[in-house]
Design an enzyme around this catalytic site. Structure first.
Site, PDB file in Angstrom:
ATOM      1  N   LYS A 221       0.835  -1.194   0.000  1.00 17.77           N
ATOM      2  CA  LYS A 221       0.000   0.000   0.000  1.00 17.77           C
ATOM      3  C   LYS A 221       0.875   1.250   0.000  1.00 17.77           C
ATOM      4  CE  LYS A 221      -4.083   0.072   2.323  1.00 17.77           C
ATOM      5  NZ  LYS A 221      -5.091   0.289   3.396  1.00 17.77           N
TER       6      LYS A 221
ATOM      7  N   GLU B 270      10.059  -5.694   4.236  1.00 19.65           N
ATOM      8  CA  GLU B 270      10.317  -6.971   3.566  1.00 19.65           C
ATOM      9  C   GLU B 270      10.073  -6.863   2.068  1.00 19.65           C
ATOM     10  OE1 GLU B 270       8.446  -6.538   6.251  1.00 19.65           O
ATOM     11  OE2 GLU B 270       8.723  -8.161   7.703  1.00 19.65           O
TER      12      GLU B 270
ATOM     13  N   GLY C 281      -5.517  -4.270   4.775  1.00 20.94           N
ATOM     14  CA  GLY C 281      -4.663  -5.289   4.171  1.00 20.94           C
ATOM     15  C   GLY C 281      -5.271  -6.683   4.193  1.00 20.94           C
ATOM     16  N   ARG C 282      -5.734  -7.122   5.368  1.00 22.75           N
ATOM     17  CA  ARG C 282      -6.247  -8.497   5.472  1.00 22.75           C
ATOM     18  C   ARG C 282      -7.602  -8.661   4.813  1.00 22.75           C
ATOM     19  NH1 ARG C 282      -5.686  -5.878  10.090  1.00 22.75           N
ATOM     20  NH2 ARG C 282      -7.420  -5.482  11.506  1.00 22.75           N
TER      21      ARG C 282
ATOM     22  N   GLU D 294      -5.445 -10.982  13.667  1.00 28.27           N
ATOM     23  CA  GLU D 294      -5.056  -9.581  13.513  1.00 28.27           C
ATOM     24  C   GLU D 294      -6.249  -8.669  13.769  1.00 28.27           C
ATOM     25  OE1 GLU D 294      -1.606  -7.788  11.086  1.00 28.27           O
ATOM     26  OE2 GLU D 294      -3.252  -7.876   9.664  1.00 28.27           O
TER      27      GLU D 294
ATOM     28  N   HIS E 194      -3.823 -37.613  10.998  1.00 27.77           N
ATOM     29  CA  HIS E 194      -2.637 -38.403  11.324  1.00 27.77           C
ATOM     30  C   HIS E 194      -1.625 -37.569  12.098  1.00 27.77           C
ATOM     31  CE1 HIS E 194      -3.691 -41.926   8.786  1.00 27.77           C
ATOM     32  NE2 HIS E 194      -4.472 -41.021   8.243  1.00 27.77           N
TER      33      HIS E 194
ATOM     34  N   LYS F 268       8.264  -3.238  14.796  1.00 28.46           N
ATOM     35  CA  LYS F 268       8.880  -2.507  13.672  1.00 28.46           C
ATOM     36  C   LYS F 268       9.833  -1.443  14.190  1.00 28.46           C
ATOM     37  CE  LYS F 268       4.993  -2.808  10.430  1.00 28.46           C
ATOM     38  NZ  LYS F 268       4.000  -2.022   9.677  1.00 28.46           N
TER      39      LYS F 268
END
Lengths: 535, 535
Positions: free
Chosen positions: A197, A203, A259-260, A346, A377, A493
């Site tokens: 954005k 990253e 974002g999510r 979040e 399993h 951050k």
């Protein structure tokens, strides 16, 4: 001002109801009420939802609906759809559902048309890379909300991929992610999407810079390499231009798309239209929009996202269960748990209400899961016989994506074999089986819901996307929290920036200044930069 | 007979200690004891483990060690290594550690030598498929313990893969798993490993049958296709032969190796030696063996698996935390959380002690996680600011697997950027940051451990494997449960067989007999087989 969640009248009644239900076993509830399955299930043309194995009765649902009303759920939902600035801490509207309106507003339509035109040009080979090769590899660089939702959809819809097209997501700043995922790719047929954005996500910008160097090297520094091989999904036009991306190849979104919740915006539209074709992406939007309308128009007790949110609240706040397992019986839904984990944890991992007052009840649940039958399993042992209770969501489909295996009088095909498990596990959890050998005793009474859909298609994947979003949102509305901010990610951050500053100083001077660090961090940093571990 | 876990003297003292520690904040504990980081960390030539951010003091550790002694931990560990039948409910020894002895017993050495010879023949091209093509695709078909551990190791060690070799794991009975993972593979250069101890695991045998048909079709029913392209890891020689696999290509293991502990046996050895080369697999065993010896010989308080298990018990039984996040700052460890989830939740998801008596304290924790930094942009919000406390394990490395990016006075490379986060997150969790804007307030006091290793190599991947195994085992020993059976997975299987019987009857007769089913399952089964969902 509404009453606080835990001072509503219904809250106290639900506390009593929880005490009461503890005296019953699901075996008993099924025997005593032969209509239980019918009363506690919900059927529409697109799904069947059965919550008869939850530790509830019709009366519990009625009380939960009352609680939702006391918390003014309907007006909060309306406020969201009406564009009110319900993300109060950030002063923003929350309009991801508007992205899939049947008749989207002009600003949305413009971006969708842009994606449509661009994806058709790429897929038809009208628009190519600098060597003239048709693009076949799409690399989407983004993290968190810029990755998890689109990755869930892409993984779910592999059978719908355009022939020869390949979509790769790179998120982690660990160089292994970029290196391993681009190994063997031909730069000449690779298109790279940078999704951020602000175009400042650490990253993503690190991976973008590495991608730029990789591409320029592969294309011998062709002067148009960046312009023709990079596109952006961002709101920061200046930074996108500075990177070298053609402003015509920037796809926007807006501050009213978190974002999510951004899979329906260009964040999802661009990579998915390039991978699946625009028409399949449009089907995803249609499925999500169908669920949006179901969400807006159905009575609470017949409303999939609301009913599932109410059951979550029952399990979290009244029965005291902290976790939830999401167990899709479809390999294509392998990434749905990770996406749901983000949307839930979040959005609702908050300790203060929307006005900043501390909360004295749990919010948010820890969501995890793996596709069935794999999890059976693995961690299902604890779900069946552990001391902790984990409410489970089973998801299954009437039809498979691939018809594999033989269906006859002596064998069932892969899909029916899978579905024997989808049917058996909820019963094993709910009803258990007594055994005098206590190691082999199954206490049962472990709650689950079963959601059945027709087939995993773009439409149903979109429906599941919207279900996931609204389910989390409804919980936030009822708890009275702001599900749309995420200040909890900020401190890490800030401290990371400080670590980077120390490293840069060390790179420049060879001196590591650890003043102000605690002794633990000091030692770790020294081991990383100077001492190393090896003898 | 030892005292029960919760009736030990230490248990009561630890309960008091937990009440006491609640009066302190980690900020205060660090300020009051300047030697805290040193006292609560552990350094060996292969790792550095810092638990100073756990909510403990030196005295807590001493009490936990005392609890372990009261529960006779040392003699239980010795009994395991000595081959006593400590898996009492199944009457079996538990000897996975023996698989990586520096001088393995003959029966183990024989299988390892077999793997070594076979993998060298395949990798050198001495042994080929029926067309004479060198094998380059290895497809390993197995589920649960026959997949998760080897898949963790293969994912962690991609940089060590033999040139051109590709290793694929197929587990899910959903036909999408087989179809998508074999799409584009050439049968002529594909070797298929069927991994199933009994050679009856439903999912694995279904996928094996489909693989057989796929291979025979691709190789035009070549009479030697099965013999030359299929191998087995199993103990059921007759069934392996009946499938058509050459008995010379069956790799055995034993009833003293449980599925989730089988990565060091042929279950891991065969696929990994074919993918990484035998010498790299031997390095995995060496790393695991190094940790085994550390585990056997170090005092409890200086013992990585024991110390981490004691901290888990502290968090679960005394502080009341139900979950644990495993957060590896290395993309290569992407599959470690799923493997750990199995090892922990299948081993310790038990409600009775080893003699079948019900337990009145929690066992097992819910383990989940994603590689950092990805999780930071997803579920970390809840970890930082949620109402629930999730103890975290951070794992990092001094050196990266790939040297990517530039390290200078103005920028750090990918690895250091990653490590800024590895350093920053535990501090943000532990110390928080007060803010008068309560939405931006970080309460801190959230516990974590940090494990630092030199580099992700076969050796350290093996070390982490053994750490994961012993950590779960130690908890089981201290709780007094049997961590080595898994009866909790049986009931679902039994009920699944019944569902399959109904489906076969329906295939044969067109009649669905739902007698005896509850109304919920009846309706789901009808929707799947007959009615479907669509209008």
């Amino acid at each position: 001002m509404t009453a606080g969640f835990n001072s509503t009248d219904s809250f106290k009644k639900l506390k009593n109801a929880a005490e009461n239900i503890k005296q019953f076993h699901l075996r008993q509830l099924f025997v005593e009420n032969p209509n239980r399955a019918e009363q506690l299930s919900l059927k529409t043309e697109h799904f069947y939802f059965d919550c008869s194995r939850q530790l509830v009765t019709k009366e519990t649902i009625a009380l939960l609906v009352k609680l939702a009303n006391e918390m003014e759920l309907k007006s909060k939902i309306d406020a969201m759809f009406n564009g009110e600035k319900i993300n109060a801490t950030e002063g923003r509207s929350v309009l991801h559902a508007a992205l899939r309106d049947a008749n989207p507003r002009p600003v949305i339509k413009e971006v969708l048309d842009h994606v449509k035109t661009f994806s058709k040009e790429i897929l038809s080979g009208t628009k190519t890379g600098v060597t003239g090769k048709k693009f076949k590899n799409i690399v989407s660089i983004g993290i968190g909300g810029s990755c998890l939702g689109p990755e869930y959809l892409a993984t779910a819809l592999r059978p719908y991929a355009q022939p020869g097209m390949n979509l790769i997501f790179i998120a982690n700043v660990d160089g292994a992610d970029f290196t391993e995922k681009t190994a063997g790719l031909d730069t000449a047929d690779t298109l790279i999407i940078i999704v951020s954005k602000t175009f400042t996500t650490a990253e993503t910008m690190k991976n973008a810079a590495t991608a730029k160097a990789w591409l320029l090297k592969g294309l011998n520094n062709h002067p148009e390499a960046i312009k023709k091989h990079f596109v952006a999904v961002s709101t920061a036009a200046d930074k996108v231009s500075a990177f070298g991306i053609d402003p015509a190849n920037m796809f926007g979104f807006w501050d009213w798309v978190g974002g999510r919740f951004s899979s329906s915006s260009a964040v999802g539209a661009l990579p998915l239209a390039l991978y699946l074709g625009y028409d399949n992406f449009a089907q995803i939007l249609q499925g999500a929009n169908w669920l949006d309308r179901h969400f807006q128009s159905s009575p609470f007790e017949n409303n999939l996202p609301i009913l599932s949110a109410l059951l979550d609240i029952w399990n979290i706040n009244f029965l005291g269960y902290e976790t939830r397992a999401l167990l899709p019986y479809a390999q294509g839904l392998a990434k749905l748990p990770a996406h749901t984990q983000q949307v839930e944890m979040e959005s609702n991992g908050k300790s203060v209400d929307i006005s900043g007052q501390p909360l004295y009840f749990p919010t948010g649940e820890i969501v995890f899961g793996e596709p069935g039958t794999n999890g059976q399993h693995s961690f299902y042992q604890l779900i069946h016989q552990g001391t902790q209770i984990i409410p489970c969501d089973f998801i299954g489909f009437v039809k498979p994506q691939y018809e594999i295996g033989v269906n006859s009088a002596t064998e069932v095909n892969h899909h029916l074999e899978l579905m024997t498990n989808f049917l058996a596990q909820p019963d094993a959890l709910a009803f258990g089986k007594e055994d005098s050998n206590k190691a082999k005793n199954f206490p049962g009474n472990r709650p689950s819901s079963s959601l059945l859909l027709d087939k995993l298609t773009p439409f149903s994947a979109g429906l599941l996307l919207a279900w996931t979003e609204h389910r989390a949102t409804v919980k936030g509305f009822i708890w009275g929290i702001n599900s749309f901010d995420q200040f909890g990610v900020e401190l890490g951050k800030v401290l990371g920036v400080e670590q980077r500053r120390l490293m840069l100083e060390f790179n420049a001077t060879g001196i590591l200044n650890t003043q102000g660090l605690n002794a633990s961090t000091e030692q770790l940093l020294k081991l990383i930069l100077i001492d190393n571990l090896n003898p």
